[in-house]
Design an enzyme around this catalytic site. Structure first.
Site, PDB file in Angstrom:
ATOM      1  N   GLU A 340      52.360  37.789  39.388  1.00 34.89           N
ATOM      2  CA  GLU A 340      51.535  37.705  38.168  1.00 34.89           C
ATOM      3  C   GLU A 340      52.222  38.288  36.934  1.00 34.89           C
ATOM      4  OE1 GLU A 340      47.737  39.328  39.335  1.00 34.89           O
ATOM      5  OE2 GLU A 340      47.299  37.637  40.655  1.00 34.89           O
ATOM      6  N   GLU A 442      46.965  30.499  46.903  1.00 36.26           N
ATOM      7  CA  GLU A 442      45.787  31.345  47.146  1.00 36.26           C
ATOM      8  C   GLU A 442      44.501  30.594  46.802  1.00 36.26           C
ATOM      9  OE1 GLU A 442      46.076  35.146  45.162  1.00 36.26           O
ATOM     10  OE2 GLU A 442      48.243  35.282  45.479  1.00 36.26           O
TER      11      GLU A 442
END
Length: 572
Positions: A340, A442
């Site tokens: 991220e 995810e």
């Protein structure tokens, strides 16, 4: 780009439009001249500005005009802008039953790296449809999409926060597709890029065709990886193990490999839990994604890390990279190195803007074979989030490539609320221009009455996309509830989301596929790429059945109709 290369690029562009239909084409290059509008502009009036400003009008406080380049290219210009969205606009009638693909080209009059958003003001509110990073001196492509909740008028405009720059645009396209057309393209893409037609002939020991033989196909290794996340709860729970290992050959650990799980106190490294899960997975033939080495979100650091000095942090991060990679090298298929880092900059804020690049380079020194992945959210799931827009994701890749040239992959988390299938497809098209492996890492959907329906739509969309190489569902089970989406209840009975995943898994593996040979001894079907065991039964076979192994691989043919693999099985 020189003139000859640009001419070649334009020829390839038109060939791609013809051959790929709705998929894939996106220009990563900034071109001297914009290309023709996709779909001839679709429902856009005057997309190439051959009729002056017909169809276009002023929004806000700005000046708009048509301009012509020295080589005759026509485009629209918004200058003297007083607000971020002030400039040119066009109105459309949008239908809530349709999917809309949006594309075009933009340029700015000075500077580089201007984030430009393409936005529609609809009856249901403002919707971002696309993003691009515009430059001066060349044209940058944007590609996106949208659906609307309410049919009615919608206004297209372009937004950038820097009001000192002029926005130029050309070859703008808004193309509508029915739901039936969209599904047709999904199915066509799956047949073209995921499957081959297979003809199996069964003959007896004399070489004569054997009609009415029954052929059962059992898939071994699948070519398209499809899995679900797990966590420590699987270690001592037989019901969880039975449910998971009877279904999947791919996983990722929810928390157990992360830094805050393995080094809760500085220097005291404990891999016992992750070791146990790795051992369990290996004993069941399950592949593992390595998630994650470092996380750029300040909230998810080991509690002793934030107080470190820059030098101490650099040393600790380096030791962490070497430790976890050395521990699991050869046992994972990917590494998420700095998680991220489009949204967060914990390490960059303390160690400088090149921190991620340094970490990827260091990781490759410990393992130069396993692909190192970026991994972030909202690139496909929330078109409002400019931080991780497809164009900014590509920009992050360029930054990494300035100092790291090894294997690299694109991880798209996929934490959805309400999916926009046209935006998903366009975003992946945009990222595919980087020519790197793309995985959905995810995938989950926020709880709602439509959760299972949305999950089904998203799985079908990403599996159909030619650039996507694997998919993992983010549904590790906990007694207290999953992160956002469970697939089973606490007794491991499927919830509606679990049924969706089982159906997708059964489709990809052809679970339960049985056929019968015709008079010439042939059985024909279409199979996903992978390894299969074909079990043949017939009353004339002495031992009642025999089996053959076969591998379905991509063929060199571009035509769906020409992709046929033939096999002949002889009874003994």
């Amino acid at each position: 780009m020189d003139i000859k290369r640009e001419i070649l690029f334009r020829v390839l562009y038109y060939l791609l439009l013809v051959s790929t239909g709705l998929y894939l084409f996106f220009s990563l290059k900034c071109l001297r001249n914009s290309l023709k509008p996709q779909y001839n502009g679709g429902i856009v009036v005057n997309p190439e500005f051959n009729d002056g400003l017909k169809g276009w009008f002023l929004v806000g406080d700005a000046k708009i005009e048509k301009n012509v380049s020295s080589d005759g290219n026509k485009f629209i210009v918004a200058s003297e802008r007083k607000g971020s969205y002030h400039g040119f606009s066009q109105m459309f009638q949008l239908d809530k039953e349709k999917f809309y693909v949006v594309s075009g080209w933009v340029q700015v009059n000075h500077g580089d790296n201007a984030n430009v958003a393409v936005i529609f003001k609809t009856q249901g509110g403002f919707q971002h449809a696309a993003w691009t990073i515009a430059k001066s001196g060349c044209w940058s492509m944007f590609k996106g999409g949208l659906v609307v909740n309410v049919s009615g008028p919608a206004q297209l405009y372009f937004e950038t926060n820097n009001t000192s720059i002029d926005i130029w645009a050309d070859s703008i396209s808004v193309k509508s597709f029915s739901q039936e057309e969209w599904t047709f393209h999904q199915n066509q893409s799956i047949e073209k890029v995921r499957k081959s037609k297979v003809a199996i002939q069964v003959v007896d020991s004399q070489g004569k065709p054997l009609p009415n033989a029954t052929i059962s196909l059992v898939q071994g290794r699948a070519n398209f990886p499809f899995g679900v996340a797990i966590n420590r709860n699987i270690l001592n729970n037989k019901a969880y193990q039975n449910w998971f290992f009877s279904r999947f050959k791919l996983t990722v650990f929810e928390d157990e490999m992360k830094w805050y799980s393995t080094e809760t106190s500085q220097g005291k490294i404990d891999y016992s839990t992750s070791d146990a899960i790795v051992k369990l997975c290996k004993s069941n033939g399950v592949s593992i994604r390595g998630h994650n080495i470092l996380w750029d979100d300040p909230k998810f650091q080991p509690n002793w890390v934030p107080s470190l000095s820059p030098r101490q942090l650099s040393d600790a991060a380096g030791k962490r990279i070497g430790s976890v990679i050395t521990k699991y090298k050869g046992q994972v298929i990917h590494w998420d190195v700095v998680n991220e880092n489009l949204h967060f900059n914990f390490f960059e804020g303390k160690l400088g803007p090149s921190a991620s690049t340094i970490f990827y380079r260091l990781a490759a020194q410990f393992d130069n074979k396993t692909p190192l992945f970026l991994n972030d959210y909202n690139t496909i799931e929330d078109q409002r989030d400019g931080a991780s827009s497809p164009s900014n994701y590509l920009n992050k890749i360029r930054q990494l490539r300035s100092g790291y040239r090894g294997p690299l992959g694109i991880g798209l988390e996929g934490h959805f609320v309400t999916p926009s299938l046209p935006y998903i497809r366009a975003a992946i098209d945009t990222l595919a221009s980087a020519k790197l492996p793309i995985w959905i890492t995810e995938l989950d959907v926020q709880s709602s009455p439509n959760q299972a329906q949305f999950l089904d739509q998203i799985i079908k969309e990403v599996v159909a996309h030619p650039a996507v190489q694997g998919l993992i569902i983010w549904s590790a089970w906990k007694p207290s509830g999953c992160y956002r989406m469970c697939l089973t209840d606490n007794n491991f009975r499927n919830l509606p989301t679990g049924d969706v995943v089982d159906k997708a898994r059964a489709t990809l593996s052809h679970e339960g596929l049985v056929g019968t040979t015709n008079e010439e001894g042939y059985f024909e079907t279409s199979l996903f790429y992978g390894d299969y065991k074909a079990i043949v039964t017939h009353p004339s076979i002495a031992d009642s059945s025999f089996h053959h192994n076969l591998t379905v691989i991509p063929t060199t043919s571009e035509s769906i109709g020409d992709k046929l693999l033939s096999y002949k099985f002889t009874t003994t």
